[in-house]
Design an enzyme around this catalytic site. Structure first.
Site, mmCIF file in Angstrom:
data_model
loop_
_atom_site.group_PDB
_atom_site.id
_atom_site.type_symbol
_atom_site.label_atom_id
_atom_site.label_comp_id
_atom_site.label_asym_id
_atom_site.label_seq_id
_atom_site.Cartn_x
_atom_site.Cartn_y
_atom_site.Cartn_z
ATOM 1 N N GLU A 72 3.951 -0.557 9.563
ATOM 2 C CA GLU A 72 4.172 -1.635 10.173
ATOM 3 C C GLU A 72 5.674 -1.901 10.440
ATOM 4 O OE1 GLU A 72 0.753 -3.183 7.309
ATOM 5 O OE2 GLU A 72 2.033 -4.972 7.956
ATOM 6 N N HIS A 119 1.727 -4.925 13.066
ATOM 7 C CA HIS A 119 1.012 -4.633 12.013
ATOM 8 C C HIS A 119 0.040 -3.407 12.540
ATOM 9 C CE1 HIS A 119 -1.909 -5.193 8.670
ATOM 10 N NE2 HIS A 119 -1.194 -5.999 8.156
HETATM 11 O O1 TA6 Z 1 0.574 -5.604 5.754
HETATM 12 C C1 TA6 Z 1 -0.082 -5.599 4.625
HETATM 13 C C2 TA6 Z 1 -1.094 -6.885 4.182
HETATM 14 O O2 TA6 Z 1 -0.179 -7.986 4.102
HETATM 15 C C3 TA6 Z 1 -1.784 -6.553 3.034
HETATM 16 O O3 TA6 Z 1 -1.529 -7.465 1.825
HETATM 17 C C4 TA6 Z 1 -3.294 -7.239 3.629
HETATM 18 O O4 TA6 Z 1 -3.386 -8.500 3.146
HETATM 19 C C5 TA6 Z 1 -2.926 -7.097 5.145
HETATM 20 O O5 TA6 Z 1 -1.809 -7.196 5.476
HETATM 21 C C6 TA6 Z 1 -4.181 -7.339 6.048
HETATM 22 O O6 TA6 Z 1 -3.938 -8.590 6.223
HETATM 23 P P1 TA6 Z 1 -5.272 -9.361 6.931
HETATM 24 O O7 TA6 Z 1 -4.938 -10.972 6.942
HETATM 25 O O8 TA6 Z 1 -5.313 -8.895 8.300
HETATM 26 O O9 TA6 Z 1 -6.331 -9.262 6.210
#
Ligand code: TA6
Length: 307
Positions: free
Chosen positions: A275, A172
């Site tokens: 990601e 991510h």
């Molecule tokens: O990858 C995008 C996502 O799924 C968004 O929806 C947002 O929630 C982000 O990940 C961050 O997630 P986190 O749990 O690290 O705050």
């Protein structure tokens, strides 16, 4: 005292004078620091979380929030969170940690290998009673980060059990940009995506992606190389991948940034997540004894100034 002994032992086993050092990072979390001729980098044992990559003659490529928490119960906000063995919410358990348990688990240092001017740091976790509270599978996961002229991230999952299992995974990655409002993301033209900011409607990408509001998209069935053009920093970040069939593009924009306690209200213009993942219908299934290795390969180049 115990932590100091642990760090001394890790340096004895894995340190490379002048090149690789294990130190106490933010919040007292153990960090591996790499300083080679081709790049500098950092990776925490907490979550096997890469937090910095600076190729020689370049600026920092990754974004880490100034508001990030640095403790074992929370994921680091920024860098490269390792999302495993599920992505986003766990479908069958509302109490399960978002994006899986890997990013809030203490990984163990397995290897440090210097090859010329690059250094590869390997860390692992294995299934145990704690992981089985959330997910019954028997597995061993290794995260290998290669710091050099490219940043190469590999998540290698092995089925150590007697039955097959399915999982999702995502590297991510938070990229640092000069100004999100002038960034273009290229390479996904014509690819279908799920728009999480529009009731998960399925759409098709038309041309380059410009970020003009909160953006949270899962691009489907794609192994495409993505170019992140950043005129403000006059650079292009290219993200290639292996064994990944989905790509997520995310920027929280103004309101979501304000809603995240571990993210600065004014940080949203300076980051974008691209990601490398296998999520949703691109899940991975492993038979007993089978491996799956997903890779993200990141490199930086100068952005040709358009006329
Ligand atoms: O990858 C995008 C996502 O799924 C968004 O929806 C947002 O929630 C982000 O990940 C961050 O997630 P986190 O749990 O690290 O705050």
């Amino acid at each position: 005292m115990e932590h100091a002994l642990e760090i001394t032992d890790l340096n004895h086993r894995f340190g490379i004078p002048e090149i690789v050092k294990i130190v106490e990072g933010h919040g007292g979390l153990t960090k591996v620091e790499v300083t080679s001729r081709s790049a500098q980098g950092e990776i925490y044992l907490h979550g096997a979380h890469v937090t910095s990559w600076i190729p020689a003659d370049e600026e920092e490529v990754l974004f880490v929030s100034s508001q990030s928490q640095w403790n074992e119960s929370r994921p680091i906000r920024g860098g490269v969170p390792v999302c495993f063995p599920w992505f986003s919410n766990k479908a069958d358990d509302v109490n399960a940690p978002m994006h899986g348990f890997a990013r809030t688990t203490a990984w163990q240092l397995e290897s440090v290998v210097q090859t010329g001017n690059t250094v590869t740091v390997g860390m692992f976790i294995e299934s145990d009673d704690t992981t089985k509270k959330w997910w019954p599978a028997d597995f061993r996961a290794v995260l290998r980060a290669t710091f050099g002229p490219e940043l190469i991230l590999e998540l290698d999952v092995l089925n150590t059990g007697k039955t097959s299992f399915r999982f999702e995974e995502a590297l991510h990655t938070y990229f640092r940009v000069g100004n999100i409002e002038t960034v273009l993301v290229k390479g996904l033209n014509g690819v279908d995506y799920v728009d999480k900011n529009d009731d998960k409607r399925k759409k098709t990408q038309d041309g380059a992606i410009a970020i003009v509001s909160e953006t949270d998209r899962v691009y489907l069935n794609t192994d495409a190389i993505v170019d992140l053009e950043d005129p403000a920093l006059r650079r292009q970040i290219t993200i290639a991948k292996e064994n990944s069939m989905a790509t997520v593009v995310w920027n929280p924009w103004i309101q979501k940034a304000k809603a995240m306690a571990d993210f600065g209200d004014k940080e949203w213009p300076h980051m974008i997540c691209i990601e490398t993942c296998n999520v949703g219908d691109s899940f991975v299934e492993l038979m007993p004894g089978q491996h799956h290795q997903m890779q993200a390969i990141v490199r930086v180049s100068n952005l040709k100034q358009t006329a």
